[in-house]
Write a protein that holds these residues in place. Structure first.
Motif, PDB file in Angstrom:
ATOM      1  N   LYS A  40      15.228 -38.648 100.694  1.00  0.00           N
ATOM      2  CA  LYS A  40      16.624 -39.102 100.559  1.00  0.00           C
ATOM      3  C   LYS A  40      17.146 -39.687 101.874  1.00  0.00           C
ATOM      4  CE  LYS A  40      17.698 -35.800  96.895  1.00  0.00           C
ATOM      5  NZ  LYS A  40      17.079 -36.476  95.851  1.00  0.00           N
ATOM      6  N   LYS A  64      18.575 -49.884  91.395  1.00  0.00           N
ATOM      7  CA  LYS A  64      18.658 -51.202  92.005  1.00  0.00           C
ATOM      8  C   LYS A  64      17.249 -51.671  92.376  1.00  0.00           C
ATOM      9  CE  LYS A  64      20.843 -53.889  95.609  1.00  0.00           C
ATOM     10  NZ  LYS A  64      21.626 -53.923  96.826  1.00  0.00           N
ATOM     11  N   TYR A 113      18.983 -48.649 102.750  1.00  0.00           N
ATOM     12  CA  TYR A 113      19.300 -49.651 101.733  1.00  0.00           C
ATOM     13  C   TYR A 113      19.397 -51.059 102.299  1.00  0.00           C
ATOM     14  CZ  TYR A 113      20.058 -45.796  98.535  1.00  0.00           C
ATOM     15  OH  TYR A 113      19.854 -44.692  97.758  1.00  0.00           O
ATOM     16  N   SER A 166      12.145 -50.116  92.895  1.00  0.00           N
ATOM     17  CA  SER A 166      13.511 -49.778  92.486  1.00  0.00           C
ATOM     18  C   SER A 166      13.916 -48.457  93.122  1.00  0.00           C
ATOM     19  CB  SER A 166      13.602 -49.623  90.971  1.00  0.00           C
ATOM     20  OG  SER A 166      13.309 -50.837  90.338  1.00  0.00           O
ATOM     21  N   VAL A 167      15.190 -48.396  93.515  1.00  0.00           N
ATOM     22  CA  VAL A 167      15.772 -47.167  94.058  1.00  0.00           C
ATOM     23  C   VAL A 167      17.164 -47.026  93.476  1.00  0.00           C
ATOM     24  CG1 VAL A 167      16.505 -45.925  96.129  1.00  0.00           C
ATOM     25  CG2 VAL A 167      14.513 -47.407  96.225  1.00  0.00           C
ATOM     26  N   GLY A 168      17.410 -45.916  92.805  1.00  0.00           N
ATOM     27  CA  GLY A 168      18.738 -45.666  92.252  1.00  0.00           C
ATOM     28  C   GLY A 168      19.185 -46.736  91.279  1.00  0.00           C
TER      29      GLY A 168
END
Length: 103
Positions: A57, A22, A61, A18-20
Motif C-alpha cells: 500500500k 485505474k 500514483y 491496474s491499481v484501484g
C-alpha cells in the motif's frame, strides 16, 4: 492481483497494469527496447517494485518513483548535470573516454 510483466509495444517496452480500478500504461525506460536484454531485465525489476509497492500500500500514483529518469523538475544547473541514479552514473562512466595506461 495479476502479475505485472513487460509488454512489447512496437519494439519498445511498456508496463500495463491496474491499481484501484485505474489502468496504467507507461514506458519506464525512455527509448528502451524490448529486444535489449538489459532494458528488459531493468523493466522486470521495475515491475517487481511496482507489485511490491501495491501490496505494501505504498504505490506512487504519479509513477515518478518507477521511471528510470523521473520527469525533470526545476533544478539548479549544477544538480541537473550530476547523475542522479546509479544506472546514469554507470552510463556516464562507460561513455566517458578512458585513457589507456601502458604497463
Amino acid at each position: 492481483m495479476r502479475e505485472i510483466k513487460p509488454v512489447n509495444n512496437n519494439g519498445s517496452i511498456q508496463l500495463k497494469f491496474s491499481v484501484g480500478g485505474k489502468r496504467y500504461s507507461f514506458n519506464p525506460i525512455p527509448g528502451g527496447q524490448f529486444a535489449n536484454n538489459r532494458d528488459f531485465k531493468t523493466t522486470q525489476a521495475i515491475a517487481s517494485q511496482i507489485q511490491n509497492d501495491i501490496l505494501a500500500k505504498n504505490f506512487d500514483y504519479t509513477l515518478d518513483r518507477y521511471r528510470l529518469t523521473p520527469k525533470q523538475s526545476i533544478q539548479s544547473s549544477s544538480q541537473a548535470s550530476k547523475p542522479q541514479r546509479l544506472l546514469e552514473l554507470w552510463d556516464y562512466w562507460v561513455d566517458k573516454p578512458q585513457p589507456f595506461s601502458s604497463y
